[in-house]
Design an enzyme around this catalytic site. Structure first.
Site, PDB file in Angstrom:
ATOM      1  CB  CYS A 102      16.925   6.397  30.676  1.00 48.26           C
ATOM      2  SG  CYS A 102      19.120   6.303  30.320  1.00 48.26           S
TER       3      CYS A 102
ATOM      4  CE  LYS B  21      17.151   0.873  30.516  1.00 45.76           C
ATOM      5  NZ  LYS B  21      18.085   0.671  31.391  1.00 45.76           N
TER       6      LYS B  21
ATOM      7  N   GLY C  73       6.124  18.330  25.969  1.00 43.47           N
ATOM      8  CA  GLY C  73       6.292  18.242  24.130  1.00 43.47           C
ATOM      9  C   GLY C  73       5.269  16.888  23.853  1.00 43.47           C
TER      10      GLY C  73
ATOM     11  CB  THR D 164      19.898   1.985  35.369  1.00 44.77           C
ATOM     12  OG1 THR D 164      20.526   3.114  35.229  1.00 44.77           O
ATOM     13  CG2 THR D 164      18.853   2.277  36.570  1.00 44.77           C
TER      14      THR D 164
ATOM     15  CD  GLU E  76      28.282   8.835  35.114  1.00 47.31           C
ATOM     16  OE1 GLU E  76      27.371   9.833  35.900  1.00 47.31           O
ATOM     17  OE2 GLU E  76      28.307   8.239  35.929  1.00 47.31           O
TER      18      GLU E  76
ATOM     19  CG  LEU F 249       8.081  21.752  35.085  1.00 47.81           C
ATOM     20  CD1 LEU F 249       7.695  22.941  36.649  1.00 47.81           C
ATOM     21  CD2 LEU F 249       7.553  20.454  35.441  1.00 47.81           C
TER      22      LEU F 249
ATOM     23  CB  VAL G  26      26.859   4.304  30.880  1.00 49.59           C
ATOM     24  CG1 VAL G  26      27.537   4.169  32.067  1.00 49.59           C
ATOM     25  CG2 VAL G  26      24.735   4.820  30.411  1.00 49.59           C
TER      26      VAL G  26
ATOM     27  CE  LYS H 126      20.613   6.460  36.512  1.00 49.05           C
ATOM     28  NZ  LYS H 126      20.549   6.577  35.554  1.00 49.05           N
TER      29      LYS H 126
HETATM   30  C1  UGA Z   1      18.320  10.826  31.388  1.00 49.20           C
HETATM   31  C2  UGA Z   1      18.919  11.474  32.664  1.00 49.20           C
HETATM   32  O1  UGA Z   1      18.204  12.732  32.254  1.00 49.20           O
HETATM   33  C3  UGA Z   1      19.820  11.280  33.326  1.00 49.20           C
HETATM   34  O2  UGA Z   1      19.999  12.357  34.316  1.00 49.20           O
HETATM   35  C4  UGA Z   1      19.949   9.504  33.406  1.00 49.20           C
HETATM   36  O3  UGA Z   1      21.588   9.643  33.528  1.00 49.20           O
HETATM   37  C5  UGA Z   1      19.512   8.804  32.120  1.00 49.20           C
HETATM   38  O4  UGA Z   1      18.402   9.361  31.516  1.00 49.20           O
HETATM   39  C6  UGA Z   1      20.161   7.332  32.086  1.00 49.20           C
HETATM   40  O5  UGA Z   1      19.118   6.892  33.500  1.00 49.20           O
HETATM   41  O6  UGA Z   1      20.942   6.897  31.409  1.00 49.20           O
HETATM   42  P1  UGA Z   1      18.400  11.067  29.265  1.00 49.20           P
HETATM   43  O7  UGA Z   1      17.613   9.566  28.683  1.00 49.20           O
HETATM   44  O8  UGA Z   1      19.538  10.847  27.673  1.00 49.20           O
HETATM   45  O9  UGA Z   1      18.945  11.143  30.422  1.00 49.20           O
HETATM   46  O10 UGA Z   1      17.679  12.200  28.191  1.00 49.20           O
HETATM   47  P2  UGA Z   1      16.607  13.138  29.017  1.00 49.20           P
HETATM   48  O11 UGA Z   1      17.626  14.629  28.589  1.00 49.20           O
HETATM   49  O12 UGA Z   1      16.908  13.224  30.564  1.00 49.20           O
HETATM   50  O13 UGA Z   1      15.301  13.574  28.555  1.00 49.20           O
HETATM   51  C7  UGA Z   1      14.856  12.046  28.746  1.00 49.20           C
HETATM   52  C8  UGA Z   1      13.291  12.373  27.493  1.00 49.20           C
HETATM   53  O14 UGA Z   1      12.672  12.793  28.435  1.00 49.20           O
HETATM   54  C9  UGA Z   1      13.452  13.113  26.509  1.00 49.20           C
HETATM   55  O15 UGA Z   1      12.682  11.854  25.233  1.00 49.20           O
HETATM   56  C10 UGA Z   1      13.429  14.129  26.382  1.00 49.20           C
HETATM   57  O16 UGA Z   1      12.533  15.363  24.951  1.00 49.20           O
HETATM   58  C11 UGA Z   1      12.293  14.022  27.279  1.00 49.20           C
HETATM   59  N1  UGA Z   1      11.892  14.943  27.948  1.00 49.20           N
HETATM   60  C12 UGA Z   1      12.644  15.531  29.209  1.00 49.20           C
HETATM   61  C13 UGA Z   1      10.727  16.280  28.195  1.00 49.20           C
HETATM   62  O17 UGA Z   1       9.589  15.738  27.249  1.00 49.20           O
HETATM   63  N2  UGA Z   1      10.571  17.689  28.816  1.00 49.20           N
HETATM   64  C14 UGA Z   1      11.643  17.948  29.225  1.00 49.20           C
HETATM   65  O18 UGA Z   1      11.381  18.647  30.200  1.00 49.20           O
HETATM   66  C15 UGA Z   1      12.502  17.147  29.228  1.00 49.20           C
END
Ligand code: UGA
Length: 469
Positions: free
Chosen positions: A279, A282, A272, A120, A150, A269, A11, A223
């Site tokens: 994030c 936690k 997986g 956060t 963020e 949605l 971040v 957040k």
């Molecule tokens: C997440 C949030 O999306 C951000 O908005 C937030 O700022 C961030 O955490 C944070 O708090 O710093 P991030 O952890 O980078 O971002 O990744 P995501 O893209 O959200 O994916 C998180 C997990 O969910 C991954 O393991 C991903 O594979 C999974 N996921 C995501 C799914 O299984 N299905 C989905 O449809 C979307």
């Protein structure tokens, strides 16, 4: 504006580089001198699109690096705190780094400054930050504490920062909100987007982004609630996928019908192998803990976490149902990070599965476009790291797809089929169409859809209450 950003993790580093791109003078502060030296030297510690460009654009001029927090605070009008808030054993956020930053900043407040939480943090943290700064002798008139959460995702962090859906400013005074408004003005007045050197605009960008001004407490809650809601969406669809598997429905069709309702929305949605990363796991836990502490028993979040853990186990059972025993089997794994597009392996469901395969005595040959160095640090020589998906597939009993990198969805399938010992693919991200895979000669397992088989006989799934093996 002169800005200090404390903490050069995901971040902090992205925010610092982006603030510099908006025209501000940024000092990025960290107590890790080695990291600072590497940054000064031109190294980019994380795999993040557009970050190398921004760092090379601003390093040494609008973006400088320092380990002197007090001095950086003294030189700045706004101080963003972006240090880690790791989970404690009880699942709460450990705020000791935030506290020590607050303590040190107090010595550098020699004129009006705004201290802004970017990490956060639980609701009420801003009050504690204020209290700690005062306790250490700062003049109450010399600062305000604000919250500016963020919403960036790893892999698209720079784009998410510069083209946000919204900018949330939690400020308890007009003066504070004004400082933050000025920092983000190039985005909210649209001037950034007119620049020829602006970072390319993604699809569906909302330009200019709306600014939402709330109390600091509300911003802190926005957040946690956002991340918990997104995690809930993922667990919900994973649970729906499990029902689809039981009844022979197709989760892709269900999600299409579900997500087309604009009240629900199609994004986040994708079923997986469960969510991971630094994030969601936690933050859901921390939000659960905060709610409990504040007197609300937020049991829905327990279920979100339970479904998430169960999802990995279900996938492991799917591997079993495809391969029967695992001891001595050779398994090719595509994807090691917690998702595609990143090298971050923290709380990676893919790593969890690789470890489970190793424990059961399988040999694992893995490939990831970005995360192999980090994975090697954790897995060492227990896993064979390969240079491509095709190398990993060579002579394997089955191929697992565990993250959604674009290249994993565009494999040369006949090459993969020739490389594999048996044409079995177990796809934890639903990257392929089941019929196409069957037509290509694969037995193809995915999430929330019946398994596809070259001769049309589904294997290992409940159909009309009867299991076909
Ligand atoms: C997440 C949030 O999306 C951000 O908005 C937030 O700022 C961030 O955490 C944070 O708090 O710093 P991030 O952890 O980078 O971002 O990744 P995501 O893209 O959200 O994916 C998180 C997990 O969910 C991954 O393991 C991903 O594979 C999974 N996921 C995501 C799914 O299984 N299905 C989905 O449809 C979307």
């Amino acid at each position: 504006m002169k800005i200090a950003v404390v903490g050069s993790g995901y971040v902090g580093l992205v925010a610092g580089a982006c603030f510099a791109d908006l025209g501000h003078e940024v000092i990025l502060v960290d107590n890790d001198r080695q990291k600072l030296a590497a940054l000064r030297d031109g190294q980019v510690p994380i795999h993040e699109q557009f970050l190398p460009e921004l760092l090379s654009r601003h390093r040494g001029n609008r973006l400088t690096f320092s380990d002197d927090l007090k001095e950086a605070a003294r030189l700045s009008s706004a101080i963003f705190v972006a240090v880690g808030t790791p989970p404690t054993e009880r699942g709460e956020a450990d705020l000791s780094y935030v506290e020590s930053v607050a303590r040190e900043i107090s010595g550098g407040l020699d004129g009006y400054k705004v201290v802004i939480e970017k990490s956060t943090v639980p609701v009420y943290t801003s009050e504690w930050v204020r209290r700690i700064i005062l306790r250490n002798g700062a003049d109450p008139e010399s600062f305000d504490v604000a919250s500016n959460p963020e919403f960036l995702r790893e892999g698209s962090a720079v784009t998410d920062f510069l083209f946000p859906d919204r900018i949330v400013i939690g400020a308890d005074s007009g003066r504070t909100a004004e400082v933050l408004g000025e920092i983000y003005a190039p985005l909210t007045d649209g001037s950034y987007y007119q620049r020829t050197d602006a970072i390319p605009q993604p699809d569906h960008a909302r330009i200019p982004p709306p600014i939402i001004v709330t109390s600091t407490k509300s911003a802190e809650l926005i957040k946690h609630a956002s991340n918990a809601f997104l995690a809930m969406k993922i667990s919900f669809v994973n649970a729906v996928a499990s029902v689809c598997e039981s009844v022979g429905a197709d989760v892709k069709q269900v999600v299409h019908g579900l997500g087309t309702d604009s009240r629900i929305g199609r994004r986040f949605l994708n079923p997986g192998i469960g969510y991971g990363g630094s994030c969601f796991p936690k933050d859901v836990m921390a939000f659960r803990a905060v709610a409990r502490e504040c007197g609300y028993d937020f049991r829905l979040l327990d279920e979100v976490m339970r479904i998430n853990e169960d999802q990995r186990e279900r996938f492991l059972r799917k591997i079993h149902s495809a391969l029967w025993t695992l001891r001595g089997k050779r398994v090719a794994v595509l994807g090691l990070a917690f998702k595609g597009g990143t090298d971050d392996i923290r709380e990676s469901p893919a790593l969890f599965l690789v470890k489970a395969l190793l424990e059961e005595g399988s040999q694992v040959a893995a490939y990831d476009p970005a995360a192999m160095d980090r994975a090697r640090d954790v897995l060492g020589s227990k896993v064979e790291f390969r240079a491509s998906a095709y190398d990993a597939a060579q002579d394997a009993d089955a191929l697992l797809i565990l993250t959604e990198w674009e290249e994993f969805g565009n494999l040369d399938l006949s090459r993969i089929r020739k490389a594999l010992r048996y044409p079995i693919i177990i796809d934890g991200r639903n990257l392929y169409d089941s019929e196409t895979m069957a037509a290509q000669g694969f037995t193809y397992y995915s999430v929330g859809r019946a398994a596809a088989h070259p001769d049309g006989v589904p294997t290992g799934f409940m159909r009309n209450g009867k299991r076909h093996e």
